[in-house]
Design a protein around this motif. Sequence first.
Motif, mmCIF file in Angstrom:
data_model
loop_
_atom_site.group_PDB
_atom_site.id
_atom_site.type_symbol
_atom_site.label_atom_id
_atom_site.label_comp_id
_atom_site.label_asym_id
_atom_site.label_seq_id
_atom_site.Cartn_x
_atom_site.Cartn_y
_atom_site.Cartn_z
ATOM 1 N N THR C 38 0.837 -1.201 0.000
ATOM 2 C CA THR C 38 0.000 0.000 0.000
ATOM 3 C C THR C 38 0.869 1.246 0.000
ATOM 4 O O THR C 38 2.002 1.223 0.474
ATOM 5 C CB THR C 38 -0.892 0.083 1.264
ATOM 6 N N GLU C 90 -3.136 -3.334 8.209
ATOM 7 C CA GLU C 90 -1.729 -3.275 8.626
ATOM 8 C C GLU C 90 -1.138 -1.882 8.362
ATOM 9 O O GLU C 90 -0.455 -1.313 9.216
ATOM 10 C CB GLU C 90 -0.938 -4.340 7.849
ATOM 11 N N ALA C 91 -1.444 -1.342 7.201
ATOM 12 C CA ALA C 91 -0.874 -0.040 6.822
ATOM 13 C C ALA C 91 -1.327 1.065 7.772
ATOM 14 O O ALA C 91 -0.603 2.018 8.023
ATOM 15 C CB ALA C 91 -1.282 0.307 5.394
ATOM 16 N N LEU C 92 -2.549 0.908 8.273
ATOM 17 C CA LEU C 92 -3.155 1.950 9.099
ATOM 18 C C LEU C 92 -3.117 1.603 10.585
ATOM 19 O O LEU C 92 -3.857 2.178 11.376
ATOM 20 C CB LEU C 92 -4.611 2.175 8.648
#
Lengths: 166, 166, 166
Positions: C38, C90-92
């Motif tokens: 991402t 996961e990215a956030l």
Amino acid sequence: MSTQNPRPAGSESPLAALARLGITLPNPAKPVAAYVPTRLVGNLLYISGQIPVMNGQPIAKGLVPREVSIETAVSCARQCTLNALAAANEALKDRGGLNAVRSVVRVGAFVACEAGFADHPKIANGASELLVEVFGESGKHARAAVGAPSLPLNVPVEIEFVFEVG
Amino acid sequence: MSTQNPRPAGSESPLAALARLGITLPNPAKPVAAYVPTRLVGNLLYISGQIPVMNGQPIAKGLVPREVSIETAVSCARQCTLNALAAANEALKDRGGLNAVRSVVRVGAFVACEAGFADHPKIANGASELLVEVFGESGKHARAAVGAPSLPLNVPVEIEFVFEVG
Amino acid sequence: MSTQNPRPAGSESPLAALARLGITLPNPAKPVAAYVPTRLVGNLLYISGQIPVMNGQPIAKGLVPREVSIETAVSCARQCTLNALAAANEALKDRGGLNAVRSVVRVGAFVACEAGFADHPKIANGASELLVEVFGESGKHARAAVGAPSLPLNVPVEIEFVFEVG
């Protein structure tokens, strides 16, 4: 050219350009199921992949150029674009419709074809040229044009768009 | 990794990285007809689908891997990326050229191939790896790599890009 | 519908919706080589093209509908979306994971198929419907669904996404 290119103050509005060109927008397609014709995020209007339907029916089906001529495919690209303009006009109706479009950012064109086909740009020009007729210099956009073995409803062309809203 | 990843202050600039790598950018392609090489909207630079042309000529034609080897297709992906860097450098010339690029956001790679081909990522790495050589960590991007039955001019690879401008 | 459609205050959170639906997100895939799962730029989260892998293995391979049934392809589209939700979560993770997603902006779906196939939208609905189950009205998005002769690892479906982060 590569910098932002909004419509200059005093220039012809997109809706006036459509009237001058004698173009009546189609009725916007009804939203279907779990996705929608357009999504506005910040000042970007994402327009769903449009297919060349007119009054609910595909105007051509099959592969370019074996089953659908280049000329017909160009018309299909134009029809996809008219459907996109109708969707954007509806989406922006509380802001003046298409007159709220500041520029065209991106065009993604898919052409149903076979190995060896090389004329995708010619087909995509059916979209690009209409956008410049309607929006002038601010209608010029980044573009990708590629092939696909088939497209929804077996249409020969599908095009998605990103517009900038002013 | 997934959060914004701008070039750290003091890190090597993209133009310095190109010089260190011994890379001379090609001449930017002339704008064609109704679309343009790049469009800047806010801080996003959309770059049109690039094909592997060098001095105006495709460096390969046909399907991967039957007519174009994987190795050549990787070189094509790299050439597409060089052409994109040239287009971005030109588009941003009033802001310091490529040094105004803060990060690479998205790469969309199309590979001309047939049913059963599975190595699209290997081809797309030709683009991704060059971007990381030039931009470092901030060159890491979201990516989609897919097949197409054919591409404009019958080239084996087409790649479009979104860059973030600082 | 076409205007911004953020989750209303007080509405069920995406993570609560996942729990209610009995969905456990897969482990996010490890970043590979020169691209990342991402990229967040401004409030847009670009998610790389996701393929239908489960525990690291493709859940189907080949062309729709000859080698992979429509029904299986719909499940593949759902699995791509679960993998995207895991990547976004996961990215956030420092912002509350998926609860930081304000809306879904765009879905780009590729279906491996041959000439004459017409049911790309049916396959893509496997993604779109899950997004609406998880995000409600704000899960409705612009969408393009097209064919490809083949996709990475010979999977039948690949889907990329743009989410809006709140």
